[in-house]
Motif scaffolding. Structure first.
Motif, PDB file in Angstrom:
ATOM      1  N   PHE A  53       0.852  -1.187   0.000  1.00 16.82           N
ATOM      2  CA  PHE A  53       0.000   0.000   0.000  1.00 16.82           C
ATOM      3  C   PHE A  53       0.884   1.232   0.000  1.00 16.82           C
ATOM      4  CE2 PHE A  53       0.418  -0.890   4.561  1.00 16.82           C
ATOM      5  CZ  PHE A  53       0.596   0.359   5.142  1.00 16.82           C
ATOM      6  N   TRP A  54       0.272   2.342  -0.383  1.00 19.11           N
ATOM      7  CA  TRP A  54       0.935   3.648  -0.398  1.00 19.11           C
ATOM      8  C   TRP A  54       0.447   4.408   0.818  1.00 19.11           C
ATOM      9  CZ3 TRP A  54       4.833   5.395  -3.220  1.00 19.11           C
ATOM     10  CH2 TRP A  54       5.117   6.761  -3.174  1.00 19.11           C
ATOM     11  N   ASP A  55       1.378   4.905   1.627  1.00 19.03           N
ATOM     12  CA  ASP A  55       0.981   5.670   2.810  1.00 19.03           C
ATOM     13  C   ASP A  55       1.387   7.122   2.641  1.00 19.03           C
ATOM     14  OD1 ASP A  55       0.033   5.336   5.823  1.00 19.03           O
ATOM     15  OD2 ASP A  55       1.642   6.823   5.730  1.00 19.03           O
ATOM     16  N   ARG A  56       0.423   8.017   2.816  1.00 17.75           N
ATOM     17  CA  ARG A  56       0.682   9.452   2.691  1.00 17.75           C
ATOM     18  C   ARG A  56       0.403  10.188   3.989  1.00 17.75           C
ATOM     19  NH1 ARG A  56      -4.511  10.952   2.331  1.00 17.75           N
ATOM     20  NH2 ARG A  56      -5.889   9.373   1.456  1.00 17.75           N
ATOM     21  N   THR A  57      -0.022   9.444   5.027  1.00 18.14           N
ATOM     22  CA  THR A  57      -0.426  10.096   6.266  1.00 18.14           C
ATOM     23  C   THR A  57       0.670  10.154   7.323  1.00 18.14           C
ATOM     24  OG1 THR A  57      -1.253   8.037   7.224  1.00 18.14           O
ATOM     25  CG2 THR A  57      -2.801   9.340   5.913  1.00 18.14           C
ATOM     26  N   PHE A  58       1.582   9.195   7.288  1.00 23.72           N
ATOM     27  CA  PHE A  58       2.682   9.117   8.266  1.00 23.72           C
ATOM     28  C   PHE A  58       2.161   9.151   9.703  1.00 23.72           C
ATOM     29  CE2 PHE A  58       4.433  10.989   4.396  1.00 23.72           C
ATOM     30  CZ  PHE A  58       5.435  10.089   4.116  1.00 23.72           C
ATOM     31  N   GLY A  59       1.059   8.443   9.914  1.00 23.98           N
ATOM     32  CA  GLY A  59       0.430   8.430  11.223  1.00 23.98           C
ATOM     33  C   GLY A  59       0.869   7.260  12.089  1.00 23.98           C
ATOM     34  N   LEU A  60      -0.026   6.834  12.944  1.00 22.43           N
ATOM     35  CA  LEU A  60       0.261   5.782  13.916  1.00 22.43           C
ATOM     36  C   LEU A  60       0.611   4.454  13.251  1.00 22.43           C
ATOM     37  CD1 LEU A  60       0.507   5.475  16.934  1.00 22.43           C
ATOM     38  CD2 LEU A  60      -1.936   4.987  17.044  1.00 22.43           C
ATOM     39  N   PRO A 107      -3.900   2.427  -6.906  1.00 27.23           N
ATOM     40  CA  PRO A 107      -5.098   2.920  -7.602  1.00 27.23           C
ATOM     41  C   PRO A 107      -5.045   4.442  -7.818  1.00 27.23           C
ATOM     42  CG  PRO A 107      -5.713   1.419  -5.833  1.00 27.23           C
ATOM     43  CD  PRO A 107      -4.238   1.684  -5.690  1.00 27.23           C
ATOM     44  N   GLN A 108      -5.527   4.881  -8.958  1.00 25.37           N
ATOM     45  CA  GLN A 108      -5.447   6.301  -9.331  1.00 25.37           C
ATOM     46  C   GLN A 108      -6.113   7.200  -8.303  1.00 25.37           C
ATOM     47  OE1 GLN A 108      -3.596   7.534 -11.949  1.00 25.37           O
ATOM     48  NE2 GLN A 108      -3.985   9.472 -10.882  1.00 25.37           N
ATOM     49  N   THR A 109      -7.229   6.759  -7.735  1.00 23.09           N
ATOM     50  CA  THR A 109      -7.903   7.608  -6.743  1.00 23.09           C
ATOM     51  C   THR A 109      -7.002   7.887  -5.540  1.00 23.09           C
ATOM     52  OG1 THR A 109      -8.940   5.644  -5.780  1.00 23.09           O
ATOM     53  CG2 THR A 109     -10.251   6.903  -7.345  1.00 23.09           C
ATOM     54  N   GLU A 110      -6.148   6.949  -5.204  1.00 23.15           N
ATOM     55  CA  GLU A 110      -5.203   7.161  -4.105  1.00 23.15           C
ATOM     56  C   GLU A 110      -4.021   8.032  -4.557  1.00 23.15           C
ATOM     57  OE1 GLU A 110      -5.406   6.269  -0.753  1.00 23.15           O
ATOM     58  OE2 GLU A 110      -7.460   5.880  -1.363  1.00 23.15           O
ATOM     59  N   LYS A 111      -3.567   7.845  -5.786  1.00 25.49           N
ATOM     60  CA  LYS A 111      -2.498   8.701  -6.326  1.00 25.49           C
ATOM     61  C   LYS A 111      -2.938  10.162  -6.351  1.00 25.49           C
ATOM     62  CE  LYS A 111      -0.293   5.445  -9.476  1.00 25.49           C
ATOM     63  NZ  LYS A 111      -0.011   5.173 -10.896  1.00 25.49           N
ATOM     64  N   ASP A 112      -4.192  10.385  -6.682  1.00 23.48           N
ATOM     65  CA  ASP A 112      -4.713  11.748  -6.762  1.00 23.48           C
ATOM     66  C   ASP A 112      -4.648  12.468  -5.415  1.00 23.48           C
ATOM     67  OD1 ASP A 112      -5.247  11.284  -9.431  1.00 23.48           O
ATOM     68  OD2 ASP A 112      -7.411  10.986  -9.142  1.00 23.48           O
ATOM     69  N   ARG A 113      -4.611  11.714  -4.333  1.00 21.02           N
ATOM     70  CA  ARG A 113      -4.536  12.302  -2.994  1.00 21.02           C
ATOM     71  C   ARG A 113      -3.103  12.630  -2.579  1.00 21.02           C
ATOM     72  NH1 ARG A 113      -8.981   8.084  -0.806  1.00 21.02           N
ATOM     73  NH2 ARG A 113     -10.773   9.251  -1.541  1.00 21.02           N
ATOM     74  N   PRO A 115      -0.451  13.962  -5.076  1.00 18.96           N
ATOM     75  CA  PRO A 115       0.081  14.299  -6.403  1.00 18.96           C
ATOM     76  C   PRO A 115       1.585  14.566  -6.432  1.00 18.96           C
ATOM     77  CG  PRO A 115      -1.200  16.121  -5.513  1.00 18.96           C
ATOM     78  CD  PRO A 115      -1.394  14.953  -4.584  1.00 18.96           C
ATOM     79  N   ASP A 116       2.155  14.943  -5.309  1.00 17.75           N
ATOM     80  CA  ASP A 116       3.601  15.208  -5.264  1.00 17.75           C
ATOM     81  C   ASP A 116       4.416  13.986  -4.838  1.00 17.75           C
ATOM     82  OD1 ASP A 116       3.182  17.876  -6.033  1.00 17.75           O
ATOM     83  OD2 ASP A 116       2.783  18.448  -3.942  1.00 17.75           O
ATOM     84  N   LYS A 117       3.765  12.851  -4.682  1.00 22.35           N
ATOM     85  CA  LYS A 117       4.418  11.589  -4.290  1.00 22.35           C
ATOM     86  C   LYS A 117       5.247  11.737  -3.021  1.00 22.35           C
ATOM     87  CE  LYS A 117       5.206   9.997  -8.988  1.00 22.35           C
ATOM     88  NZ  LYS A 117       6.149   9.302  -9.840  1.00 22.35           N
ATOM     89  N   LYS A 118       4.692  12.380  -2.030  1.00 25.53           N
ATOM     90  CA  LYS A 118       5.410  12.573  -0.768  1.00 25.53           C
ATOM     91  C   LYS A 118       5.308  11.366   0.154  1.00 25.53           C
ATOM     92  CE  LYS A 118       5.199  17.564  -0.835  1.00 25.53           C
ATOM     93  NZ  LYS A 118       4.829  18.775  -0.150  1.00 25.53           N
ATOM     94  N   GLY A 119       4.435  10.427  -0.182  1.00 21.91           N
ATOM     95  CA  GLY A 119       4.238   9.254   0.657  1.00 21.91           C
ATOM     96  C   GLY A 119       5.342   8.229   0.503  1.00 21.91           C
ATOM     97  N   VAL A 120       5.123   7.100   1.144  1.00 19.62           N
ATOM     98  CA  VAL A 120       6.073   5.979   1.094  1.00 19.62           C
ATOM     99  C   VAL A 120       5.312   4.706   0.725  1.00 19.62           C
ATOM    100  CG1 VAL A 120       7.657   6.984   2.779  1.00 19.62           C
ATOM    101  CG2 VAL A 120       5.818   5.478   3.562  1.00 19.62           C
ATOM    102  N   ALA A 121       6.062   3.743   0.237  1.00 19.84           N
ATOM    103  CA  ALA A 121       5.501   2.436  -0.061  1.00 19.84           C
ATOM    104  C   ALA A 121       5.673   1.533   1.153  1.00 19.84           C
ATOM    105  CB  ALA A 121       6.216   1.831  -1.269  1.00 19.84           C
ATOM    106  N   VAL A 122       4.721   0.654   1.335  1.00 16.17           N
ATOM    107  CA  VAL A 122       4.829  -0.369   2.373  1.00 16.17           C
ATOM    108  C   VAL A 122       4.599  -1.712   1.700  1.00 16.17           C
ATOM    109  CG1 VAL A 122       3.928  -1.258   4.549  1.00 16.17           C
ATOM    110  CG2 VAL A 122       4.012   1.222   4.144  1.00 16.17           C
TER     111      VAL A 122
END
Length: 140
Positions: A53-60, A107-113, A115-122
């Protein structure tokens, strides 16, 4: 007993989760045993032995994985009542080809959230699978 690779039925369950509005859930735990769950719309079958999954929240969720990589993924289609629990070890991927591969499959709907690819892959190496009925299935 189910052995890897992950089945086509499982792949379809993940692939249709956003369309049919049943996002997957990841369960993590702190080193102290404090549980946490989170919805993950970007969960996919990455390959025959791994979920990503792609994580963009860097949360818990990320905080727990950094210290305790043991996770469980729960995904269930409420209409068909088909569901599985996947147990494994998660790895956070911050750069390189593997991160790019997860992004490409997200999924594209998640990429759209993000757009700058600041998240990480898990990446989760699946070790065992448990259906909603019956005994645990240990992968060999």
């Amino acid at each position: 007993m189910i052995v890897l690779p992950l089945t086509n039925e499982m792949k379809e369950l993940f692939n249709n989760s956003l369309i049919e509005k049943y996002p997957g859930i990841i369960a993590t735990s702190s080193l102290d045993g404090i549980p946490h769950i989170a919805l993950k719309g970007s969960l996919i079958i990455f390959d025959e032995k791994r979920i990503s999954f792609w994580d963009r929240t860097f949360g818990l969720t990320m905080s727990h994985i950094e210290k305790n990589p043991n996770v469980m993924i729960l995904i269930r289609n409420n209409n068909t009542k088909v569901g599985w629990r996947f147990f494994g070890k998660a790895t956070i991927v911050t750069d390189g080809d593997l991160k790019s591969s997860v992004w490409d499959k997200t999924p594209q709907t998640e990429k759209d959230r993000d757009p700058d690819k600041k998240g990480v892959a898990v990446i989760i190496d699946v070790e065992s699978i448990l259906p909603f009925t019956g005994p645990p299935i240990k992968l060999e």
